[in-house]
Design an enzyme around this catalytic site. Structure first.
Site, PDB file in Angstrom:
ATOM      1  N   GLY A  95       1.388   3.819 -10.124  1.00 32.25           N
ATOM      2  CA  GLY A  95       0.619   2.845  -9.348  1.00 32.25           C
ATOM      3  C   GLY A  95       0.769   3.093  -7.843  1.00 32.25           C
ATOM      4  CG  ASP A  96       4.534   2.807  -6.369  1.00 31.44           C
ATOM      5  OD1 ASP A  96       4.042   1.668  -6.473  1.00 31.44           O
ATOM      6  OD2 ASP A  96       5.668   3.109  -6.805  1.00 31.44           O
TER       7      ASP A  96
HETATM    8  N1  LIG Z   1      -0.774   7.602 -19.476  1.00 36.19           N
HETATM    9  C1  LIG Z   1      -1.576   7.874 -18.433  1.00 36.19           C
HETATM   10  N2  LIG Z   1      -2.545   8.839 -18.541  1.00 36.19           N
HETATM   11  C2  LIG Z   1      -3.352   9.128 -17.515  1.00 36.19           C
HETATM   12  N3  LIG Z   1      -3.304   8.500 -16.314  1.00 36.19           N
HETATM   13  C3  LIG Z   1      -2.374   7.531 -16.148  1.00 36.19           C
HETATM   14  C4  LIG Z   1      -1.471   7.166 -17.189  1.00 36.19           C
HETATM   15  N4  LIG Z   1      -0.666   6.175 -16.718  1.00 36.19           N
HETATM   16  C5  LIG Z   1      -1.060   5.940 -15.441  1.00 36.19           C
HETATM   17  N5  LIG Z   1      -2.083   6.733 -15.090  1.00 36.19           N
HETATM   18  C6  LIG Z   1      -2.810   6.782 -13.807  1.00 36.19           C
HETATM   19  O1  LIG Z   1      -2.085   6.080 -12.820  1.00 36.19           O
HETATM   20  C7  LIG Z   1      -2.866   4.972 -12.305  1.00 36.19           C
HETATM   21  C8  LIG Z   1      -1.943   3.778 -12.111  1.00 36.19           C
HETATM   22  O2  LIG Z   1      -1.308   3.479 -13.341  1.00 36.19           O
HETATM   23  P1  LIG Z   1      -0.938   2.013 -13.822  1.00 36.19           P
HETATM   24  O3  LIG Z   1      -2.158   1.245 -14.095  1.00 36.19           O
HETATM   25  O4  LIG Z   1       0.027   2.187 -14.948  1.00 36.19           O
HETATM   26  O5  LIG Z   1      -0.269   1.415 -12.508  1.00 36.19           O
HETATM   27  P2  LIG Z   1       0.986   0.444 -12.372  1.00 36.19           P
HETATM   28  O6  LIG Z   1       1.032  -0.491 -13.535  1.00 36.19           O
HETATM   29  O7  LIG Z   1       0.940  -0.106 -11.010  1.00 36.19           O
HETATM   30  O8  LIG Z   1       2.116   1.540 -12.501  1.00 36.19           O
HETATM   31  P3  LIG Z   1       3.669   1.563 -12.153  1.00 36.19           P
HETATM   32  O9  LIG Z   1       4.119   0.126 -11.939  1.00 36.19           O
HETATM   33  O10 LIG Z   1       4.279   2.212 -13.370  1.00 36.19           O
HETATM   34  O11 LIG Z   1       3.789   2.423 -10.942  1.00 36.19           O
HETATM   35  C9  LIG Z   1      -3.966   4.734 -13.336  1.00 36.19           C
HETATM   36  O12 LIG Z   1      -5.119   4.200 -12.716  1.00 36.19           O
HETATM   37  C10 LIG Z   1      -4.196   6.154 -13.885  1.00 36.19           C
HETATM   38  O13 LIG Z   1      -5.026   6.877 -13.004  1.00 36.19           O
HETATM   39  O1  LIG Z   2      11.063  -4.470  -8.681  1.00 36.33           O
HETATM   40  P1  LIG Z   2       9.779  -4.028  -7.986  1.00 36.33           P
HETATM   41  O2  LIG Z   2       9.920  -4.058  -6.493  1.00 36.33           O
HETATM   42  O3  LIG Z   2       8.559  -4.735  -8.480  1.00 36.33           O
HETATM   43  O4  LIG Z   2       9.521  -2.520  -8.420  1.00 36.33           O
HETATM   44  C1  LIG Z   2      10.457  -1.532  -8.063  1.00 36.33           C
HETATM   45  C2  LIG Z   2      10.127  -0.235  -8.777  1.00 36.33           C
HETATM   46  O5  LIG Z   2      10.179  -0.378 -10.199  1.00 36.33           O
HETATM   47  O6  LIG Z   2       8.805   0.166  -8.422  1.00 36.33           O
HETATM   48  C3  LIG Z   2       8.750   1.562  -8.237  1.00 36.33           C
HETATM   49  C4  LIG Z   2       7.696   2.158  -9.125  1.00 36.33           C
HETATM   50  O7  LIG Z   2       6.463   1.588  -8.873  1.00 36.33           O
HETATM   51  C5  LIG Z   2      10.141   2.103  -8.489  1.00 36.33           C
HETATM   52  O8  LIG Z   2      10.453   3.134  -7.598  1.00 36.33           O
HETATM   53  C6  LIG Z   2      11.039   0.899  -8.327  1.00 36.33           C
HETATM   54  O9  LIG Z   2      12.239   0.985  -9.051  1.00 36.33           O
END
Ligand SMILES: Nc1ncnc2c1ncn2[C@@H]1O[C@H](COP(=O)(O)OP(=O)(O)OP(=O)(O)O)[C@@H](O)[C@H]1O
Ligand SMILES: O=P(O)(O)OC[C@@]1(O)O[C@H](CO)[C@@H](O)[C@@H]1O
Length: 305
Positions: free
Chosen positions: A250-251
């Protein structure tokens, strides 16, 4: 200048095992540590795209020193407020194809430390961009992001927000320019279920129109993302591949959007770069590189809806 704000950074301790047995002694097959926290990850990814940032927030103790040393080694500028208590350690457990996380307890931010931090934000100028990302330390009120967004907007600073729960609900009232909740966070925000893309579009439109948010990107992991904003309404497919590590996907999407927006000033191109960046991180052991992102870009398809 771009600033990232991580109010609650962490060392990410990433542990891989073949299987995890609760109640027994488990031994890692491999493990490593990284400087983490959502804003810091955005700084790290933008650095890989050759975009300079300054990382702000709070840091403390030996764990905090690990993070500042890590960023210094990477030539990423940082200007954290120092705390006595240790920055948290977040455990990311990968076992039997599943990812589990235990995120640690935040250190306390006292009034003096908070005011020192706010004084740094007061120095920012029109045209600057600030990314506010991650959870709030429990000692800060839930409207902290709202107050910061309102203060920065008055100065003509573009604000980007990636958080969840009440801090997100509150901060939306101040209308940041760009938000990236995932579809679960979107459902939680409206206290409803999101069953399909149409539901996502309906709720994202409410954020864009009622809360006056220019760009709303709803990430949906392997199902890509939906963008609603000044650039229209579109669904972006995610590239197909094997997910290795989704921490920071997501980041990376946030960093990808900023990179695309800054270089092309086009929401469609920015959203495409966001999805390719998120997927490139999901497919690699750690955060994506520019080469990995650009290799995936042609495989992201866009449907205007
Ligand atoms: N299994 C996957 N296959 C392909 N692309 C993925 C996958 N997981 C994540 N992505 C990519 O990463 C982007 C962000 O993922 P996600 O929706 O899981 O964000 P998030 O929940 O904020 O993630 P996180 O908190 O784990 O950083 C998605 O829009 C997609 O492009
Ligand atoms: O506890 P928060 O602040 O919601 O999320 C922190 C965190 O899970 O987010 C990053 C991945 O997105 C990691 O580097 C970190 O450990």
């Amino acid at each position: 200048m771009i600033y990232t704000v991580t109010l609650n950074p962490a060392i990410d301790y990433v542990v891989s095992l073949d299987a995890f047995h609760p109640g027994e002694v488990n031994r890692s097959a491999s493990d490593y540590k990284e400087a983490g926290g959502k804003g810091i990850n955005v700084s790290r990814v933008l650095d890989r795209f050759d975009v300079s940032t300054t990382a702000l927030g709070f840091i403390g103790g030996f764990t905090g020193k690990y993070i500042t040393d890590y960023l210094t080694d990477m030539n990423i500028e940082h200007d954290f407020v120092s705390l006595q208590q240790d920055t948290r350690i977040n455990v990311k457990l990968k076992a039997a194809g599943e990812e589990s996380e235990v995120n640690g307890v935040s250190p306390t931010i006292d009034e003096e430390a908070y005011q020192t931090f706010i004084a740094k934000l007061e120095q920012l100028k029109e045209g600057d961009i600030v990314v506010l990302a991650g959870s709030l330390p429990s000692s800060l009120p839930s409207d902290t992001y709202k107050e910061i967004v309102a203060m920065l907007k008055q100065k003509g600073v573009m604000t980007i927000l990636d958080t969840s729960g009440t801090p997100l609900t509150e901060a939306l009232k101040a209308s940041p320019a760009f938000v990236k909740p995932n579809h679960h966070e979107l459902a939680e925000l409206f206290d409803t279920e999101v069953k399909n893309d149409a539901d996502v579009v309906t709720l994202a439109k409410r954020l864009h129109e009622e809360q006056q948010i220019d760009h709303v990107l709803i990430s949906m992991a392997k199902d890509g993302a939906i963008y609603v904003g000044t650039g229209g309404v579109m669904k972006l497919s995610a590239p197909q591949g094997t997910a290795v590590n989704s921490v920071g996907a997501g980041d990376s999407a946030v960093a990808g959007f900023i990179y695309g927006w800054q270089s092309l000033e086009n929401a469609e191109a920015a959203a495409k770069y966001a999805v390719a960046s998120g997927s490139a991180t999901a497919f690699s052991k750690t955060l994506c590189t520019k080469e990995e992102v650009e290799a995936l870009l042609p495989t992201v398809s866009i449907e205007h809806i």
